[in-house]
Design an enzyme around this catalytic site. Structure first.
Site, mmCIF file in Angstrom:
data_model
loop_
_atom_site.group_PDB
_atom_site.id
_atom_site.type_symbol
_atom_site.label_atom_id
_atom_site.label_comp_id
_atom_site.label_asym_id
_atom_site.label_seq_id
_atom_site.Cartn_x
_atom_site.Cartn_y
_atom_site.Cartn_z
ATOM 1 N N HIS A 183 0.750 -1.264 -0.043
ATOM 2 C CA HIS A 183 0.040 -0.015 0.019
ATOM 3 C C HIS A 183 0.785 1.091 -0.128
ATOM 4 O O HIS A 183 1.418 1.712 0.976
ATOM 5 C CB HIS A 183 -0.962 -0.058 1.089
ATOM 6 C CG HIS A 183 -2.012 0.786 1.208
ATOM 7 N ND1 HIS A 183 -2.074 2.017 0.161
ATOM 8 C CD2 HIS A 183 -3.265 0.787 1.812
ATOM 9 C CE1 HIS A 183 -3.348 2.526 0.632
ATOM 10 N NE2 HIS A 183 -4.154 1.876 1.202
ATOM 11 N N HIS A 186 -3.053 6.999 -0.929
ATOM 12 C CA HIS A 186 -3.882 7.545 -0.051
ATOM 13 C C HIS A 186 -3.230 8.237 1.333
ATOM 14 O O HIS A 186 -4.226 8.169 2.336
ATOM 15 C CB HIS A 186 -5.012 6.459 0.378
ATOM 16 C CG HIS A 186 -5.645 5.764 -0.614
ATOM 17 N ND1 HIS A 186 -6.019 6.689 -1.713
ATOM 18 C CD2 HIS A 186 -6.092 4.637 -0.911
ATOM 19 C CE1 HIS A 186 -6.629 5.687 -2.698
ATOM 20 N NE2 HIS A 186 -6.780 4.825 -2.275
ATOM 21 N N TYR A 188 -0.752 7.432 3.245
ATOM 22 C CA TYR A 188 -0.222 6.732 4.407
ATOM 23 C C TYR A 188 1.233 6.667 4.325
ATOM 24 O O TYR A 188 2.091 7.445 3.515
ATOM 25 C CB TYR A 188 -0.896 5.314 4.294
ATOM 26 C CG TYR A 188 -2.364 5.131 4.653
ATOM 27 C CD1 TYR A 188 -2.792 5.693 5.675
ATOM 28 C CD2 TYR A 188 -3.282 4.879 3.850
ATOM 29 C CE1 TYR A 188 -4.227 5.893 5.784
ATOM 30 C CE2 TYR A 188 -4.660 4.818 3.668
ATOM 31 C CZ TYR A 188 -5.115 5.249 4.843
ATOM 32 O OH TYR A 188 -6.526 5.388 5.046
#
Length: 369
Positions: A183, A186, A188
């Protein structure tokens, strides 16, 4: 309900070979946090949730799984760092495989998008920076989420986070997943390093584009060395400004990353379309990733505001290989079938996206048998 004849020849429903994985269609379950993994342990009700959304030959990406205690940022999100969590994932993965699905685990560190309440011993969350994240609109669209002042990771600590990603990837394979998605989107932790509006470091992990991307690429390399490039994807959102993570040149960032990923032979790159308020700009938005699509050698997946026809257009115009769907897949467990039938879609209810209820808004949406 009037349903048109089933059309399996639409581009979204044509087969696709992603590395060694033979996919029956191009409709992917996007990774979706659902906040129903109590105490960070996947629960039995997730077996039904994921199996409902599995079609024979379809690709699913799990909700983001935390790589460590420090990776947490929201309540009841699953982890992949303990033996108990690995064992809890196994029946969920088995259920997807039993229905013929391919299942990747998204591995995740929230960074400063967190609160000390989610951190070991109430400590500060870690980030590329010590700047406080401004309050953000919560998942229900109304409440404001507040965050704790983060602590800047030292240069010496960064290899420990890299290793946490490596171990999480190993654990995912032990749990039976077919691969992992790193990931990097977004707002993070990885984006907190990659984006110049968040990263204010002056060491080898800050400043230049190369330095800002170094941390993410070290993670990519470590994960590949652990489980093989043929099992590794990554999600990126260069145009996103979520979590105070904007970038002064998102196009350059995206192109730099796909070029670097090519050198590692990453299986797929999952890119998020930029969000624009003006509906008239939708066509422009859906073409913003084309340069990255052309530059990337592996499977190119896109997500962000796609409907049935938008997905058909993207595949037929060769702007993507796969389309990941989120909200529509939550409310339509049988989404590929509905696309084939051109059937009406169930309405989704945003207020139940992140509740802890094991049924309501989770496994109670109607679907075709």
């Amino acid at each position: 309900m009037e349903i048109m004849a089933c059309d399996l020849n639409i581009p979204l429903l044509t087969p696709y070979k992603m590395g060694k994985f033979n996919l029956a269609h191009r409709v992917v379950l996007a990774p979706l946090t659902r906040s129903r993994s109590y105490n960070n342990v996947p629960q039995p009700h997730a077996v039904l949730y994921y199996s409902q959304r599995t079609s024979n030959g379809g690709l699913l990406i799990s909700e983001a799984a935390c790589i460590s205690e420090t990776a947490r940022g929201y309540p009841n999100t699953p982890g992949i760092w303990t033996k108990e969590q690995v064992e809890a994932w196994k029946p969920i993965v088995d259920a997807v495989h039993a229905k013929g699905g391919t299942f990747f685990c998204q591995i995740w560190h929230a960074g400063r998008v967190s609160d000390s309440a989610y951190q070991p011993n109430g400590q500060a969350p870690v980030s590329s920076t010590d700047r406080l994240l401004t309050p953000q609109i919560g998942g229900d669209g109304t409440q404001m989420s507040q965050f704790t002042q983060p602590r800047r990771l030292t240069t010496e600590e960064i290899p420990n986070i890299v290793n946490d990603f490596r171990l999480a990837a190993r654990n995912a394979i032990e749990a039976g997943f077919d691969g992992v998605e790193i990931h990097g989107a977004h707002g993070y932790l990885l984006e907190q390093f990659m984006k110049d509006k968040a990263n204010d470091r002056t060491d080898e992990y800050g400043g230049s584009l190369e330095n800002r991307c170094r941390f993410t690429l070290e993670i990519v390399e470590a994960v590949i060395n652990e489980i093989g490039a043929e099992r590794v994807g990554i999600k990126l959102s260069p145009f996103s400004e979520f979590g105070d993570c904007g970038d002064s040149n998102p196009q350059a960032l995206g192109l730099y990353m796909v070029d670097a990923l090519n050198k590692y032979g990453v299986l797929y790159c999952h890119m998020v379309e930029p969000r624009m308020e003006n509906v008239d700009e939708k066509t422009e938005r859906f073409h913003s990733l084309v340069p990255m699509r052309k530059a990337f050698n592996g499977t190119f997946m896109v997500t962000g505001g796609y409907g049935r026809q938008d997905g058909i257009n993207a595949i037929s115009e060769n702007r993507a290989d796969l389309i990941a769907y989120g909200r529509y897949f939550i409310s339509n467990p049988d989404l590929p079938k509905r696309f084939a039938l051109n059937a009406p879609l169930n309405k989704y209810y945003r207020e139940t996206f992140y509740t802890p209820d094991p049924v309501v808004g989770y496994t109670d949406y109607p679907f075709f048998e």
